[in-house]
Design a protein around this motif. Structure first.
Motif, PDB file in Angstrom:
ATOM      1  N   GLU A 206      39.614  18.931  54.044  1.00 36.93           N
ATOM      2  CA  GLU A 206      38.559  18.225  53.317  1.00 36.93           C
ATOM      3  C   GLU A 206      38.884  17.902  51.859  1.00 36.93           C
ATOM      4  O   GLU A 206      38.255  17.039  51.267  1.00 36.93           O
ATOM      5  CB  GLU A 206      37.257  19.053  53.377  1.00 36.93           C
ATOM      6  N   ASN A 207      39.844  18.625  51.264  1.00 38.79           N
ATOM      7  CA  ASN A 207      40.123  18.408  49.839  1.00 38.79           C
ATOM      8  C   ASN A 207      41.391  17.593  49.642  1.00 38.79           C
ATOM      9  O   ASN A 207      42.505  18.077  49.882  1.00 38.79           O
ATOM     10  CB  ASN A 207      40.215  19.746  49.107  1.00 38.79           C
ATOM     11  N   GLU A 208      41.217  16.383  49.152  1.00 37.01           N
ATOM     12  CA  GLU A 208      42.335  15.439  49.101  1.00 37.01           C
ATOM     13  C   GLU A 208      43.416  15.820  48.103  1.00 37.01           C
ATOM     14  O   GLU A 208      44.522  15.284  48.152  1.00 37.01           O
ATOM     15  CB  GLU A 208      41.809  14.031  48.823  1.00 37.01           C
ATOM     16  N   ASN A 209      43.092  16.749  47.201  1.00 38.00           N
ATOM     17  CA  ASN A 209      44.117  17.163  46.233  1.00 38.00           C
ATOM     18  C   ASN A 209      44.998  18.303  46.766  1.00 38.00           C
ATOM     19  O   ASN A 209      46.001  18.651  46.158  1.00 38.00           O
ATOM     20  CB  ASN A 209      43.458  17.592  44.909  1.00 38.00           C
ATOM     21  N   VAL A 210      44.645  18.854  47.926  1.00 35.67           N
ATOM     22  CA  VAL A 210      45.418  19.995  48.444  1.00 35.67           C
ATOM     23  C   VAL A 210      46.640  19.493  49.213  1.00 35.67           C
ATOM     24  O   VAL A 210      46.507  18.716  50.151  1.00 35.67           O
ATOM     25  CB  VAL A 210      44.533  20.857  49.379  1.00 35.67           C
ATOM     26  N   LYS A 211      47.827  19.909  48.787  1.00 35.05           N
ATOM     27  CA  LYS A 211      49.023  19.601  49.569  1.00 35.05           C
ATOM     28  C   LYS A 211      50.133  20.622  49.315  1.00 35.05           C
ATOM     29  O   LYS A 211      50.077  21.375  48.346  1.00 35.05           O
ATOM     30  CB  LYS A 211      49.499  18.179  49.321  1.00 35.05           C
ATOM     31  N   GLY A 212      51.100  20.629  50.216  1.00 39.97           N
ATOM     32  CA  GLY A 212      52.245  21.529  50.065  1.00 39.97           C
ATOM     33  C   GLY A 212      52.011  22.877  50.732  1.00 39.97           C
ATOM     34  O   GLY A 212      51.205  23.009  51.643  1.00 39.97           O
ATOM     35  N   ILE A 213      52.736  23.873  50.214  1.00 42.08           N
ATOM     36  CA  ILE A 213      52.696  25.214  50.815  1.00 42.08           C
ATOM     37  C   ILE A 213      51.511  26.016  50.283  1.00 42.08           C
ATOM     38  O   ILE A 213      51.254  26.035  49.085  1.00 42.08           O
ATOM     39  CB  ILE A 213      53.975  26.001  50.432  1.00 42.08           C
ATOM     40  N   LEU A 214      50.799  26.685  51.174  1.00 41.80           N
ATOM     41  CA  LEU A 214      49.752  27.640  50.773  1.00 41.80           C
ATOM     42  C   LEU A 214      50.033  28.959  51.488  1.00 41.80           C
ATOM     43  O   LEU A 214      50.359  28.952  52.679  1.00 41.80           O
ATOM     44  CB  LEU A 214      48.366  27.148  51.223  1.00 41.80           C
ATOM     45  N   ASN A 215      49.914  30.068  50.772  1.00 45.05           N
ATOM     46  CA  ASN A 215      50.027  31.356  51.460  1.00 45.05           C
ATOM     47  C   ASN A 215      48.663  31.731  52.020  1.00 45.05           C
ATOM     48  O   ASN A 215      47.721  31.985  51.264  1.00 45.05           O
ATOM     49  CB  ASN A 215      50.540  32.428  50.498  1.00 45.05           C
ATOM     50  N   GLY A 216      48.568  31.763  53.342  1.00 43.05           N
ATOM     51  CA  GLY A 216      47.309  32.092  54.013  1.00 43.05           C
ATOM     52  C   GLY A 216      47.159  33.602  54.117  1.00 43.05           C
ATOM     53  O   GLY A 216      47.249  34.174  55.209  1.00 43.05           O
ATOM     54  N   VAL A 217      46.973  34.226  52.967  1.00 44.50           N
ATOM     55  CA  VAL A 217      46.799  35.689  52.922  1.00 44.50           C
ATOM     56  C   VAL A 217      45.631  35.998  51.987  1.00 44.50           C
ATOM     57  O   VAL A 217      45.334  35.212  51.095  1.00 44.50           O
ATOM     58  CB  VAL A 217      48.073  36.400  52.391  1.00 44.50           C
ATOM     59  N   ALA A 218      45.014  37.165  52.191  1.00 47.87           N
ATOM     60  CA  ALA A 218      43.949  37.589  51.277  1.00 47.87           C
ATOM     61  C   ALA A 218      44.586  38.080  49.981  1.00 47.87           C
ATOM     62  O   ALA A 218      45.736  38.532  49.987  1.00 47.87           O
ATOM     63  CB  ALA A 218      43.138  38.700  51.919  1.00 47.87           C
ATOM     64  N   PRO A 219      43.838  38.008  48.859  1.00 44.35           N
ATOM     65  CA  PRO A 219      44.422  38.444  47.582  1.00 44.35           C
ATOM     66  C   PRO A 219      44.672  39.952  47.499  1.00 44.35           C
ATOM     67  O   PRO A 219      45.453  40.398  46.670  1.00 44.35           O
ATOM     68  CB  PRO A 219      43.371  38.028  46.544  1.00 44.35           C
ATOM     69  N   HIS A 220      44.003  40.726  48.356  1.00 41.79           N
ATOM     70  CA  HIS A 220      44.160  42.188  48.326  1.00 41.79           C
ATOM     71  C   HIS A 220      45.402  42.594  49.126  1.00 41.79           C
ATOM     72  O   HIS A 220      45.389  42.579  50.350  1.00 41.79           O
ATOM     73  CB  HIS A 220      42.893  42.825  48.931  1.00 41.79           C
ATOM     74  N   VAL A 221      46.476  42.941  48.400  1.00 43.69           N
ATOM     75  CA  VAL A 221      47.736  43.293  49.061  1.00 43.69           C
ATOM     76  C   VAL A 221      47.672  44.753  49.507  1.00 43.69           C
ATOM     77  O   VAL A 221      47.328  45.630  48.711  1.00 43.69           O
ATOM     78  CB  VAL A 221      48.923  43.082  48.093  1.00 43.69           C
ATOM     79  N   VAL A 222      47.978  45.016  50.788  1.00 45.15           N
ATOM     80  CA  VAL A 222      47.964  46.401  51.274  1.00 45.15           C
ATOM     81  C   VAL A 222      49.246  46.707  52.046  1.00 45.15           C
ATOM     82  O   VAL A 222      49.939  45.800  52.499  1.00 45.15           O
ATOM     83  CB  VAL A 222      46.747  46.694  52.200  1.00 45.15           C
ATOM     84  N   THR A 223      49.494  48.003  52.221  1.00 42.68           N
ATOM     85  CA  THR A 223      50.605  48.417  53.075  1.00 42.68           C
ATOM     86  C   THR A 223      50.050  48.666  54.473  1.00 42.68           C
ATOM     87  O   THR A 223      48.828  48.746  54.667  1.00 42.68           O
ATOM     88  CB  THR A 223      51.244  49.721  52.568  1.00 42.68           C
ATOM     89  N   ASN A 224      50.956  48.835  55.427  1.00 40.13           N
ATOM     90  CA  ASN A 224      50.528  49.144  56.790  1.00 40.13           C
ATOM     91  C   ASN A 224      49.704  50.431  56.818  1.00 40.13           C
ATOM     92  O   ASN A 224      48.690  50.525  57.514  1.00 40.13           O
ATOM     93  CB  ASN A 224      51.761  49.247  57.696  1.00 40.13           C
ATOM     94  N   GLY A 225      50.142  51.432  56.009  1.00 40.51           N
ATOM     95  CA  GLY A 225      49.424  52.702  55.949  1.00 40.51           C
ATOM     96  C   GLY A 225      48.008  52.529  55.416  1.00 40.51           C
ATOM     97  O   GLY A 225      47.054  53.115  55.949  1.00 40.51           O
ATOM     98  N   GLU A 226      47.859  51.705  54.383  1.00 41.07           N
ATOM     99  CA  GLU A 226      46.520  51.479  53.803  1.00 41.07           C
ATOM    100  C   GLU A 226      45.626  50.719  54.782  1.00 41.07           C
ATOM    101  O   GLU A 226      44.444  51.010  54.927  1.00 41.07           O
ATOM    102  CB  GLU A 226      46.649  50.695  52.483  1.00 41.07           C
ATOM    103  N   PHE A 227      46.215  49.756  55.476  1.00 42.31           N
ATOM    104  CA  PHE A 227      45.442  49.030  56.485  1.00 42.31           C
ATOM    105  C   PHE A 227      44.977  49.999  57.586  1.00 42.31           C
ATOM    106  O   PHE A 227      43.818  49.977  58.015  1.00 42.31           O
ATOM    107  CB  PHE A 227      46.286  47.906  57.116  1.00 42.31           C
TER     108      PHE A 227
END
Ligand code: NDP
Length: 297
Positions: A206-227
């Motif tokens: 929907e947003n015409e200004n969006v292009k290129g690579i996007l990281n589809g991840v949440a901003p909260h970085v966790v380890t496998n143990g924390e998850f």
């Protein structure tokens, strides 16, 4: 408003279809199986459905299909089902006289070489030498479309949702209190909630200004143990049984097991710069939503 979705019958595709239908889009899937609202990959070779505004590709042989051993033939299938479908849609877009505005391809964070030290955003180089890093380069290359069609590549982390992907595989052992971290538990686990990924794809459409690579991840970085702790807590169960790395390597083949035993620290720098708002930006909220034994209707 019509959106054509390759692999729209899958876990992510079904959720995306729902989000788009709620917004009054018409959905057409590209599927290997004939059905009323779908076309086949052979149809795509001839032309795109009339008045297609956006094309999304989500097709791909499931890598974590534990009934299939990691043979050269299966690896080929994992690769070709992504590269060929992505290229088939790109070719159809380039040939079309009535071009869609945007092509969104969901790939993976496997583009970044696993590391416990390096930190990646969308500007980081993809220099890995493992099977998935190499596959990602070919896959994203196959997505290239001629301007003015916008190309958006979303490198997705593990998608958290009750009815598919990783959660579906692990909810039963966790429910019975048999869960635990995988391998050392120290490896990063880039993740995104299914609803946010579906919303991010819609945002890209929907947003015409969006292009290129996007990281589809949440901003909260966790380890496998924390998850693992967050998911066990959401289910009110302990998570005391680590699964040793050698066992995963033995059962799944080391090359495939690395999707679980290794990880990368990935942030969604560009996604946040575009002003996308996450509904599930921390792991506890996401796990809470996924932690029920039967899919919600
Ligand atoms: P699913 O396995 O649920 O669905 C994928 C769809 O692809 C299927 O519905 C199927 O559609 C089609 N497909 C399966 N095998 C083949 C094949 N051999 N050739 C052509 N088409 C095939 O996957 P998800 O929805 O979970 O994932 C979609 C995409 O997102 C994949 O490319 C995956 O790599 C990527 N991704 C997923 C993540 C996750 O955690 N789920 C994480 C990161 C990336 P049909 O039977 O109708 O033809």
């Amino acid at each position: 408003k019509k959106v054509l979705i390759g692999g729209g019958t899958g876990f992510i595709g079904k959720h995306l279809g729902q989000v788009l239908t709620n917004k009054k889009y018409t959905i057409v899937n590209v599927s290997r199986m004939p059905s009323t609202n779908s076309i086949t990959w052979t149809d795509v070779e001839t032309s795109l459905p009339k008045q297609t505004n956006a094309v999304v590709n989500l097709a791909g042989q499931q890598t974590m299909d534990f009934t299939r051993s990691w043979t050269p033939g299966f690896k080929q299938n994992v690769k070709n089902s992504r590269v060929f479908t992505t290229r088939a849609l790109a070719t159809a877009i380039n040939k079309s006289n009535n071009k869609p505005k945007v092509y969104v391809v969901v790939t993976g964070v496997g583009a970044y070489e696993p590391s416990e030290i390096k930190k990646y955003d969308e500007f980081s180089p993809t220099t890995g030498n493992d099977f998935f890093s190499k596959l990602l380069v070919e896959w994203e290359e196959a997505a290239k479309v001629d301007p003015p069609v916008r190309l958006v590549i979303i490198r997705s982390g593990v998608v958290l949702g009750r009815d598919g992907g990783m959660i579906k595989n692990m909810i039963l052992p966790f429910f019975f209190g048999l869960g635990g971290p995988l391998g050392s538990g120290k490896q990063y686990l880039p993740w995104i909630h299914i609803e946010d990924l579906s919303r991010l794809i819609t945002f890209a459409i929907e947003n015409e200004n969006v292009k290129g690579i996007l990281n589809g991840v949440a901003p909260h970085v966790v380890t496998n143990g924390e998850f693992t702790q967050a998911f066990a807590k959401a289910l009110s169960r302990p998570a005391l049984f680590p699964v040793p790395e050698f066992l995963l390597n033995f059962l799944l083949h080391e090359e495939r097991a690395m999707l679980m035993t290794k990880g990368q620290h990935v942030t969604p720098k560009r996604v946040l710069e575009y002003g996308f708002e996450y509904k599930y930006d921390n792991i506890d909220a996401a796990c809470k939503e996924c932690a029920h034994l039967f899919p919600k209707k």
